[in-house]
Design a protein around this motif. Sequence first.
Motif, PDB file in Angstrom:
ATOM      1  N   MET A 129       0.811  -1.219   0.000  1.00 55.21           N
ATOM      2  CA  MET A 129       0.000   0.000   0.000  1.00 55.21           C
ATOM      3  C   MET A 129       0.842   1.265   0.000  1.00 55.21           C
ATOM      4  O   MET A 129       0.310   2.362  -0.190  1.00 55.21           O
ATOM      5  N   ASP A 130       2.133   1.104   0.232  1.00 52.16           N
ATOM      6  CA  ASP A 130       3.041   2.241   0.163  1.00 52.16           C
ATOM      7  C   ASP A 130       4.460   1.711   0.026  1.00 52.16           C
ATOM      8  O   ASP A 130       4.685   0.513   0.041  1.00 52.16           O
ATOM      9  N   ILE A 134       6.212   0.842  -5.428  1.00 52.35           N
ATOM     10  CA  ILE A 134       5.006   1.186  -6.184  1.00 52.35           C
ATOM     11  C   ILE A 134       5.333   1.737  -7.569  1.00 52.35           C
ATOM     12  O   ILE A 134       4.826   1.232  -8.582  1.00 52.35           O
ATOM     13  N   THR A 156       1.982   6.867  -7.130  1.00 53.55           N
ATOM     14  CA  THR A 156       1.617   6.215  -5.870  1.00 53.55           C
ATOM     15  C   THR A 156       0.148   6.451  -5.530  1.00 53.55           C
ATOM     16  O   THR A 156      -0.451   5.662  -4.815  1.00 53.55           O
ATOM     17  N   GLU A 157      -0.446   7.508  -6.075  1.00 53.20           N
ATOM     18  CA  GLU A 157      -1.834   7.832  -5.749  1.00 53.20           C
ATOM     19  C   GLU A 157      -2.796   6.712  -6.136  1.00 53.20           C
ATOM     20  O   GLU A 157      -3.767   6.441  -5.418  1.00 53.20           O
ATOM     21  N   THR A 160      -2.355   4.195  -3.232  1.00 52.16           N
ATOM     22  CA  THR A 160      -2.762   4.704  -1.918  1.00 52.16           C
ATOM     23  C   THR A 160      -4.234   5.075  -1.869  1.00 52.16           C
ATOM     24  O   THR A 160      -4.855   5.018  -0.808  1.00 52.16           O
ATOM     25  N   SER A 161      -4.840   5.400  -3.013  1.00 50.67           N
ATOM     26  CA  SER A 161      -6.265   5.739  -3.050  1.00 50.67           C
ATOM     27  C   SER A 161      -7.150   4.501  -3.077  1.00 50.67           C
ATOM     28  O   SER A 161      -8.355   4.596  -2.861  1.00 50.67           O
TER      29      SER A 161
END
Length: 172
Positions: A129-130, A134, A156-157, A160-161
Amino acid sequence: MMKLLKGLAIAMVCAIAAVWLFLFAMRSADGPMAIIPGGAFSSGEPTAVPDDWSFLADRMEVEFQTMDPATSRTVWVGVHDRRLFLVSGYMTSWYGGIWKQWPHYLGDDANIVLRVDDKLYDLRLERVMDGPDIIPVLGEFGRKYGGAAPDFAPSTEAVTSGAVWMYEAVAR
Protein backbone atom coordinates in the motif's frame (compact mmCIF):
# COMPACT_ATOMS: atom_id res chain seq x y z
CA MET A 1 -46.37 -8.71 -32.46
CA MET A 2 -47.06 -10.67 -29.26
CA LYS A 3 -45.56 -13.81 -30.79
CA LEU A 4 -42.39 -11.88 -31.61
CA LEU A 5 -42.11 -10.48 -28.07
CA LYS A 6 -42.77 -13.91 -26.58
CA GLY A 7 -40.13 -15.44 -28.85
CA LEU A 8 -37.60 -12.75 -27.89
CA ALA A 9 -38.33 -13.28 -24.19
CA ILE A 10 -37.83 -17.04 -24.52
CA ALA A 11 -34.60 -16.53 -26.47
CA MET A 12 -33.30 -14.11 -23.82
CA VAL A 13 -34.11 -16.50 -20.96
CA CYS A 14 -32.42 -19.35 -22.84
CA ALA A 15 -29.31 -17.24 -23.49
CA ILE A 16 -29.07 -16.18 -19.84
CA ALA A 17 -29.53 -19.79 -18.72
CA ALA A 18 -26.83 -20.99 -21.13
CA VAL A 19 -24.33 -18.39 -19.86
CA TRP A 20 -25.15 -19.22 -16.24
CA LEU A 21 -24.74 -22.97 -16.89
CA PHE A 22 -21.42 -22.36 -18.67
CA LEU A 23 -20.08 -20.26 -15.77
CA PHE A 24 -21.33 -22.82 -13.25
CA ALA A 25 -19.62 -25.63 -15.18
CA MET A 26 -16.37 -23.62 -15.29
CA ARG A 27 -16.26 -23.78 -11.46
CA SER A 28 -15.28 -27.43 -11.80
CA ALA A 29 -12.82 -26.92 -14.66
CA ASP A 30 -9.08 -27.37 -14.12
CA GLY A 31 -8.24 -23.68 -14.14
CA PRO A 32 -9.58 -20.68 -16.04
CA MET A 33 -10.30 -20.35 -19.73
CA ALA A 34 -8.94 -16.98 -20.90
CA ILE A 35 -10.85 -14.38 -18.86
CA ILE A 36 -13.47 -16.85 -17.59
CA PRO A 37 -12.70 -17.94 -14.00
CA GLY A 38 -12.30 -21.66 -13.44
CA GLY A 39 -12.17 -24.14 -10.61
CA ALA A 40 -9.36 -25.34 -8.40
CA PHE A 41 -6.28 -26.69 -10.14
CA SER A 42 -6.34 -30.46 -10.54
CA SER A 43 -3.18 -30.73 -12.63
CA GLY A 44 0.35 -29.45 -12.35
CA GLU A 45 3.55 -30.36 -10.60
CA PRO A 46 4.26 -28.85 -7.16
CA THR A 47 7.47 -26.86 -7.55
CA ALA A 48 9.75 -25.02 -5.13
CA VAL A 49 9.28 -21.26 -5.13
CA PRO A 50 12.21 -19.61 -6.93
CA ASP A 51 14.27 -16.77 -5.46
CA ASP A 52 14.21 -15.03 -8.82
CA TRP A 53 11.02 -14.54 -10.85
CA SER A 54 12.81 -12.87 -13.77
CA PHE A 55 11.78 -15.72 -16.06
CA LEU A 56 8.27 -14.19 -15.94
CA ALA A 57 9.38 -10.65 -16.81
CA ASP A 58 8.01 -10.88 -20.36
CA ARG A 59 5.21 -13.38 -19.64
CA MET A 60 1.90 -11.64 -20.24
CA GLU A 61 -0.39 -13.83 -18.15
CA VAL A 62 -0.32 -16.57 -15.55
CA GLU A 63 -3.02 -18.52 -13.76
CA PHE A 64 -3.59 -18.48 -10.05
CA GLN A 65 -6.04 -20.02 -7.61
CA THR A 66 -7.42 -18.58 -4.40
CA MET A 67 -8.10 -20.96 -1.52
CA ASP A 68 -11.49 -19.73 -0.29
CA PRO A 69 -13.29 -19.93 -2.58
CA ALA A 70 -11.17 -22.40 -4.53
CA THR A 71 -11.44 -20.66 -7.90
CA SER A 72 -8.84 -19.76 -10.47
CA ARG A 73 -8.31 -16.95 -12.93
CA THR A 74 -5.86 -15.52 -15.41
CA VAL A 75 -3.96 -12.44 -14.28
CA TRP A 76 -1.27 -10.06 -15.49
CA VAL A 77 2.07 -10.17 -13.67
CA GLY A 78 5.00 -7.88 -13.21
CA VAL A 79 8.53 -8.58 -12.06
CA HIS A 80 10.58 -5.95 -10.26
CA ASP A 81 13.92 -6.57 -8.58
CA ARG A 82 13.47 -10.33 -9.25
CA ARG A 83 10.23 -10.24 -7.19
CA LEU A 84 6.76 -11.11 -8.48
CA PHE A 85 3.81 -8.71 -8.28
CA LEU A 86 0.12 -9.02 -9.12
CA VAL A 87 -1.98 -5.91 -9.53
CA SER A 88 -5.74 -5.48 -9.67
CA GLY A 89 -6.92 -2.23 -11.19
CA TYR A 90 -10.35 -0.62 -11.46
CA MET A 91 -11.06 -1.37 -7.79
CA THR A 92 -13.05 1.83 -7.27
CA SER A 93 -15.06 1.63 -10.50
CA TRP A 94 -18.54 0.13 -10.79
CA TYR A 95 -17.36 -2.51 -13.26
CA GLY A 96 -14.35 -3.33 -11.08
CA GLY A 97 -16.80 -4.13 -8.30
CA ILE A 98 -18.38 -6.75 -10.53
CA TRP A 99 -15.33 -7.98 -12.41
CA LYS A 100 -12.58 -7.85 -9.75
CA GLN A 101 -13.68 -10.21 -6.97
CA TRP A 102 -10.42 -12.06 -6.34
CA PRO A 103 -8.76 -9.38 -4.18
CA HIS A 104 -11.70 -9.59 -1.78
CA TYR A 105 -11.21 -13.36 -1.46
CA LEU A 106 -7.79 -12.73 0.09
CA GLY A 107 -9.17 -11.12 3.24
CA ASP A 108 -9.38 -14.34 5.24
CA ASP A 109 -6.79 -16.40 3.38
CA ALA A 110 -4.11 -14.72 1.27
CA ASN A 111 -2.59 -18.06 0.20
CA ILE A 112 -2.68 -18.80 -3.52
CA VAL A 113 -1.36 -21.37 -5.97
CA LEU A 114 0.30 -19.94 -9.06
CA ARG A 115 0.40 -22.16 -12.16
CA VAL A 116 3.04 -21.46 -14.80
CA ASP A 117 3.89 -23.98 -17.53
CA ASP A 118 2.17 -26.76 -15.55
CA LYS A 119 4.25 -25.99 -12.45
CA LEU A 120 2.45 -25.12 -9.20
CA TYR A 121 3.91 -22.63 -6.73
CA ASP A 122 2.46 -22.25 -3.23
CA LEU A 123 2.51 -18.54 -2.45
CA ARG A 124 0.96 -15.89 -0.24
CA LEU A 125 -0.03 -12.46 -1.52
CA GLU A 126 1.01 -9.52 0.63
CA ARG A 127 -0.71 -6.25 -0.17
CA VAL A 128 1.59 -3.32 -0.93
CA MET A 129 0.00 0.00 0.00
CA ASP A 130 3.04 2.24 0.16
CA GLY A 131 6.79 2.21 -0.21
CA PRO A 132 9.46 2.48 -2.87
CA ASP A 133 8.23 -0.47 -4.99
CA ILE A 134 5.01 1.19 -6.18
CA ILE A 135 6.45 3.40 -8.93
CA PRO A 136 8.76 0.78 -10.49
CA VAL A 137 6.11 -1.97 -10.33
CA LEU A 138 3.43 0.20 -11.94
CA GLY A 139 6.03 1.31 -14.48
CA GLU A 140 6.68 -2.34 -15.33
CA PHE A 141 2.96 -2.97 -15.81
CA GLY A 142 2.80 0.11 -18.02
CA ARG A 143 5.74 -1.16 -20.07
CA LYS A 144 4.19 -4.57 -20.58
CA TYR A 145 0.56 -3.66 -21.07
CA GLY A 146 0.74 -0.06 -22.30
CA GLY A 147 -2.62 1.51 -23.04
CA ALA A 148 -4.43 -1.61 -21.86
CA ALA A 149 -3.53 -0.65 -18.28
CA PRO A 150 -4.54 2.99 -17.74
CA ASP A 151 -4.75 2.56 -13.95
CA PHE A 152 -1.12 1.47 -13.89
CA ALA A 153 0.46 4.83 -14.65
CA PRO A 154 3.48 5.21 -12.38
CA SER A 155 1.87 7.16 -9.53
CA THR A 156 1.62 6.22 -5.87
CA GLU A 157 -1.83 7.83 -5.75
CA ALA A 158 -3.44 4.96 -7.68
CA VAL A 159 -2.32 2.51 -4.98
CA THR A 160 -2.76 4.70 -1.92
CA SER A 161 -6.27 5.74 -3.05
CA GLY A 162 -7.35 2.12 -3.46
CA ALA A 163 -8.01 2.35 -7.21
CA VAL A 164 -5.23 -0.22 -7.70
CA TRP A 165 -4.53 -3.05 -5.29
CA MET A 166 -0.93 -4.25 -5.53
CA TYR A 167 0.36 -7.54 -4.13
CA GLU A 168 3.77 -9.10 -3.82
CA ALA A 169 3.80 -12.88 -4.17
CA VAL A 170 5.98 -14.44 -1.47
CA ALA A 171 6.71 -18.03 -0.43
CA ARG A 172 4.41 -19.44 2.24
